[in-house]
Structure formats: structure tokens, C-alpha cells
Design a protein around this motif. Sequence first.
Motif, PDB file in Angstrom:
ATOM      1  N   GLU A  31     -31.467  74.036  28.957  1.00  0.00           N
ATOM      2  CA  GLU A  31     -32.577  73.109  29.176  1.00  0.00           C
ATOM      3  C   GLU A  31     -32.978  72.428  27.871  1.00  0.00           C
ATOM      4  OE1 GLU A  31     -37.186  73.151  30.885  1.00  0.00           O
ATOM      5  OE2 GLU A  31     -35.913  74.918  31.101  1.00  0.00           O
ATOM      6  N   ASP A  32     -33.053  73.224  26.792  1.00  0.00           N
ATOM      7  CA  ASP A  32     -33.328  72.651  25.471  1.00  0.00           C
ATOM      8  C   ASP A  32     -32.238  71.665  25.077  1.00  0.00           C
ATOM      9  OD1 ASP A  32     -35.687  74.118  24.942  1.00  0.00           O
ATOM     10  OD2 ASP A  32     -34.536  75.826  24.209  1.00  0.00           O
ATOM     11  N   ALA A  33     -30.988  72.056  25.314  1.00  0.00           N
ATOM     12  CA  ALA A  33     -29.854  71.211  24.935  1.00  0.00           C
ATOM     13  C   ALA A  33     -29.930  69.852  25.627  1.00  0.00           C
ATOM     14  CB  ALA A  33     -28.544  71.914  25.280  1.00  0.00           C
ATOM     15  N   THR A  34     -30.273  69.862  26.891  1.00  0.00           N
ATOM     16  CA  THR A  34     -30.404  68.613  27.646  1.00  0.00           C
ATOM     17  C   THR A  34     -31.526  67.755  27.077  1.00  0.00           C
ATOM     18  OG1 THR A  34     -29.597  69.716  29.640  1.00  0.00           O
ATOM     19  CG2 THR A  34     -30.785  67.648  29.938  1.00  0.00           C
ATOM     20  N   GLN A  35     -32.629  68.412  26.699  1.00  0.00           N
ATOM     21  CA  GLN A  35     -33.759  67.692  26.117  1.00  0.00           C
ATOM     22  C   GLN A  35     -33.393  67.093  24.761  1.00  0.00           C
ATOM     23  OE1 GLN A  35     -37.220  70.136  25.512  1.00  0.00           O
ATOM     24  NE2 GLN A  35     -38.434  68.492  24.605  1.00  0.00           N
ATOM     25  N   VAL A  36     -32.700  67.864  23.938  1.00  0.00           N
ATOM     26  CA  VAL A  36     -32.278  67.370  22.619  1.00  0.00           C
ATOM     27  C   VAL A  36     -31.391  66.145  22.770  1.00  0.00           C
ATOM     28  CG1 VAL A  36     -30.922  67.900  20.558  1.00  0.00           C
ATOM     29  CG2 VAL A  36     -32.518  69.600  21.469  1.00  0.00           C
ATOM     30  N   ALA A  37     -30.403  66.239  23.652  1.00  0.00           N
ATOM     31  CA  ALA A  37     -29.484  65.116  23.862  1.00  0.00           C
ATOM     32  C   ALA A  37     -30.228  63.874  24.328  1.00  0.00           C
ATOM     33  CB  ALA A  37     -28.404  65.505  24.868  1.00  0.00           C
ATOM     34  N   ALA A  38     -31.191  64.048  25.214  1.00  0.00           N
ATOM     35  CA  ALA A  38     -31.933  62.902  25.749  1.00  0.00           C
ATOM     36  C   ALA A  38     -32.820  62.249  24.696  1.00  0.00           C
ATOM     37  CB  ALA A  38     -32.780  63.351  26.943  1.00  0.00           C
ATOM     38  N   GLU A  39     -33.379  63.049  23.786  1.00  0.00           N
ATOM     39  CA  GLU A  39     -34.356  62.516  22.840  1.00  0.00           C
ATOM     40  C   GLU A  39     -33.741  61.980  21.543  1.00  0.00           C
ATOM     41  OE1 GLU A  39     -37.834  64.832  22.110  1.00  0.00           O
ATOM     42  OE2 GLU A  39     -38.011  65.518  24.194  1.00  0.00           O
ATOM     43  N   VAL A  40     -32.586  62.504  21.142  1.00  0.00           N
ATOM     44  CA  VAL A  40     -32.041  62.072  19.851  1.00  0.00           C
ATOM     45  C   VAL A  40     -30.823  61.165  19.986  1.00  0.00           C
ATOM     46  CG1 VAL A  40     -32.878  64.187  18.770  1.00  0.00           C
ATOM     47  CG2 VAL A  40     -30.487  64.049  19.482  1.00  0.00           C
ATOM     48  N   MET A  64     -28.113  58.371  15.617  1.00  0.00           N
ATOM     49  CA  MET A  64     -29.023  59.298  16.277  1.00  0.00           C
ATOM     50  C   MET A  64     -30.455  59.066  15.814  1.00  0.00           C
ATOM     51  SD  MET A  64     -26.877  62.882  16.294  1.00  0.00           S
ATOM     52  CE  MET A  64     -28.155  63.745  17.189  1.00  0.00           C
ATOM     53  N   ARG A  65     -31.389  59.309  16.708  1.00  0.00           N
ATOM     54  CA  ARG A  65     -32.795  59.155  16.366  1.00  0.00           C
ATOM     55  C   ARG A  65     -33.256  60.386  15.571  1.00  0.00           C
ATOM     56  NH1 ARG A  65     -32.675  58.522  22.039  1.00  0.00           N
ATOM     57  NH2 ARG A  65     -32.463  56.338  22.684  1.00  0.00           N
ATOM     58  N   HIS A  66     -34.039  60.123  14.544  1.00  0.00           N
ATOM     59  CA  HIS A  66     -34.576  61.219  13.734  1.00  0.00           C
ATOM     60  C   HIS A  66     -35.966  61.571  14.246  1.00  0.00           C
ATOM     61  CE1 HIS A  66     -31.295  61.052  10.852  1.00  0.00           C
ATOM     62  NE2 HIS A  66     -31.408  59.741  10.854  1.00  0.00           N
ATOM     63  N   GLN A  67     -36.034  62.585  15.090  1.00  0.00           N
ATOM     64  CA  GLN A  67     -37.311  63.016  15.609  1.00  0.00           C
ATOM     65  C   GLN A  67     -37.268  64.497  15.933  1.00  0.00           C
ATOM     66  OE1 GLN A  67     -37.178  60.224  19.059  1.00  0.00           O
ATOM     67  NE2 GLN A  67     -37.533  62.054  20.312  1.00  0.00           N
ATOM     68  N   MET A  68     -38.457  65.093  15.937  1.00  0.00           N
ATOM     69  CA  MET A  68     -38.571  66.516  16.195  1.00  0.00           C
ATOM     70  C   MET A  68     -38.592  66.769  17.692  1.00  0.00           C
ATOM     71  SD  MET A  68     -38.828  69.401  14.705  1.00  0.00           S
ATOM     72  CE  MET A  68     -38.883  70.997  15.490  1.00  0.00           C
ATOM     73  N   VAL A  69     -37.659  67.583  18.167  1.00  0.00           N
ATOM     74  CA  VAL A  69     -37.605  67.930  19.584  1.00  0.00           C
ATOM     75  C   VAL A  69     -38.291  69.292  19.758  1.00  0.00           C
ATOM     76  CG1 VAL A  69     -36.140  68.352  21.575  1.00  0.00           C
ATOM     77  CG2 VAL A  69     -35.452  66.676  19.845  1.00  0.00           C
ATOM     78  N   LYS A  70     -39.243  69.350  20.656  1.00  0.00           N
ATOM     79  CA  LYS A  70     -40.005  70.587  20.852  1.00  0.00           C
ATOM     80  C   LYS A  70     -39.262  71.513  21.822  1.00  0.00           C
ATOM     81  CE  LYS A  70     -44.580  68.891  19.643  1.00  0.00           C
ATOM     82  NZ  LYS A  70     -46.011  68.799  20.046  1.00  0.00           N
ATOM     83  N   THR A  71     -38.316  72.228  21.270  1.00  0.00           N
ATOM     84  CA  THR A  71     -37.585  73.225  22.042  1.00  0.00           C
ATOM     85  C   THR A  71     -38.483  74.439  22.281  1.00  0.00           C
ATOM     86  OG1 THR A  71     -36.716  74.294  20.062  1.00  0.00           O
ATOM     87  CG2 THR A  71     -35.426  72.469  20.977  1.00  0.00           C
ATOM     88  N   LYS A  72     -38.010  75.394  23.024  1.00  0.00           N
ATOM     89  CA  LYS A  72     -38.799  76.594  23.314  1.00  0.00           C
ATOM     90  C   LYS A  72     -39.119  77.366  22.039  1.00  0.00           C
ATOM     91  CE  LYS A  72     -37.098  77.140  28.049  1.00  0.00           C
ATOM     92  NZ  LYS A  72     -36.313  75.881  28.051  1.00  0.00           N
ATOM     93  N   ASP A  73     -38.171  77.425  21.100  1.00  0.00           N
ATOM     94  CA  ASP A  73     -38.442  78.104  19.829  1.00  0.00           C
ATOM     95  C   ASP A  73     -39.565  77.402  19.063  1.00  0.00           C
ATOM     96  OD1 ASP A  73     -36.600  80.130  20.134  1.00  0.00           O
ATOM     97  OD2 ASP A  73     -35.014  79.124  19.001  1.00  0.00           O
ATOM     98  N   VAL A  74     -39.531  76.083  19.025  1.00  0.00           N
ATOM     99  CA  VAL A  74     -40.558  75.321  18.308  1.00  0.00           C
ATOM    100  C   VAL A  74     -41.922  75.523  18.954  1.00  0.00           C
ATOM    101  CG1 VAL A  74     -41.344  73.019  17.631  1.00  0.00           C
ATOM    102  CG2 VAL A  74     -38.910  73.601  17.486  1.00  0.00           C
ATOM    103  N   LYS A  75     -41.974  75.482  20.269  1.00  0.00           N
ATOM    104  CA  LYS A  75     -43.242  75.679  20.976  1.00  0.00           C
ATOM    105  C   LYS A  75     -43.806  77.076  20.724  1.00  0.00           C
ATOM    106  CE  LYS A  75     -42.194  72.448  24.740  1.00  0.00           C
ATOM    107  NZ  LYS A  75     -41.860  72.327  26.181  1.00  0.00           N
TER     108      LYS A  75
END
Length: 247
Positions: A173-182, A1-12
Motif C-alpha cells: 500500500e505504501d509502495a503504491t502511494q509512493v509511486a503515485a506521489e513521486v 521524479m517529484r521531490h516530496q515527502m510521502v507519509k508512509t506508515k513508518d512516517v506516520k
Amino acid sequence: MRHQMVKTKDVKQADQAIADLLNTENIERMGVFWGLPGTGKTTAVAHLANLYDGVYIRALGCSSVTSVLGDICLMLGGKRLLRRSDMVEYICHHLTTEAVTNNPVPPRPIFVDEADYCFRQVDILDSLRDIYDISGCPVILIGMENIARTIRENGRFARRITQWIEFVGIDIEDATQVAAEVCEVQVQPDLIDYLWRETSRNIGRFKIGLDKIEKFALSNGAATISRADWGNRPLYYDQPNFGKLRK
């Protein structure tokens, strides 16, 4: 898995709160982030502390006012001092002054993770409040779901809080973004939806499940994986499959 910060709604939301605290005048500049375990508070705060040149410390069950002040001094490049008042003075100076030129700098935020422990000793809260009052630097407390209620019951502390941010976990929506980015494999929407529902918005468990899914796909030479491919395999390392109880 890629180690990167995903900007979910909570993070934003947390990012915007810090920006507001740093750019607010004549209004109190303290905040509290709270939420259930696994909602991504600590990961988000570590990212934001780096982004805003903040000071990050973690309170412990055995923390005292001396150890908390000492940790902040260490994070500012100093050392623990014998007197608490000397440490408060050192902290306030180095939060607002450039070390080499001794010129004023914009206030730096202080992040106190696991801040629930700070409420065991009122002296810790009083010292954090003193640092805020003297330096004008935002202080953000991060804790479990009950910390906001505890703070509201402390009137002189609560009135300084102007950012109340609850981490509620990820939506689909966050879950889909996390899966795509990591993920290094493509996880199909039906499997993402299944994993998201099984993890109940918990991003910590969601990532654990993604890691197992990715390893399974890679071990089978697959570039993509669906719900049917995964089957009924366990998603977590602590999710044993028990047989039926004997009567």
C-alpha cells in the motif's frame, strides 16, 4: 521524479511518537527510532525535525562529546565553546527560550541521527541525558537495528525511553502511494508489485527503481508503463547482469 515527502506508515508512526513526546507531562520524553538501512529513517527524521522546529544533528564515527555538543550549539545559532558545561548550559537555555524576547517557548526536540556511534563514548550519552533532564526537551536517537537492544542494556538511559519506533519499510500500500506521489508517469500495479517484491520493503531501493522506470518511460514517450514494458531490465545502478560462470 517529484521531490516530496510521502507519509508512509513508518512516517506516520514516527510523527505520532514525536507529537506524544511533546504533549506528555510527568512521563519521560525520550525516544528511539531504529531499522535496517534503506527503511527511510533519515528522510523521515529530516522532515519531522523541520515540522516540529527540532534540532537535527548527525553523529560520526569520529564524534566526541565535544563535537556533538558543538554541533548542537551551531544548529541553535551559536558556536562551539571550550567548556562542555558551558555548551550544555547554552543548549538548554536556547532550546527553551526565544532568542529575541528571552521569553519561554515550548520545548524543541533534538534528533541525533546515526546515534549508534554515540554508544562508543559514554560521555556523549551522559551529556544528552543531562540536556534532557535540565531542559525537558525530547531527545530522539536514530540508529540501525541493534540500537534498541543496546539501549535496553543501558538501564539508566533505557528508563527514559517511552517511544520505541521500528522502521520496517514499506508495504504494498505504501509502495503504491509512493509511486503515485513521486512518479511523473503512471506505473501500473503489476510493475509496482514486482518492484516492491524485488526491493524487499526497502524504500531507498524502491525509489531508485522508480527513478529508472520513470526515465525509461519518458525516454520512450510513454505516459504509463507496465511490467511487460519493463521486461527484465535491471532495477538498480549496482545490479549488474553476470553471465554464466565458466567451468
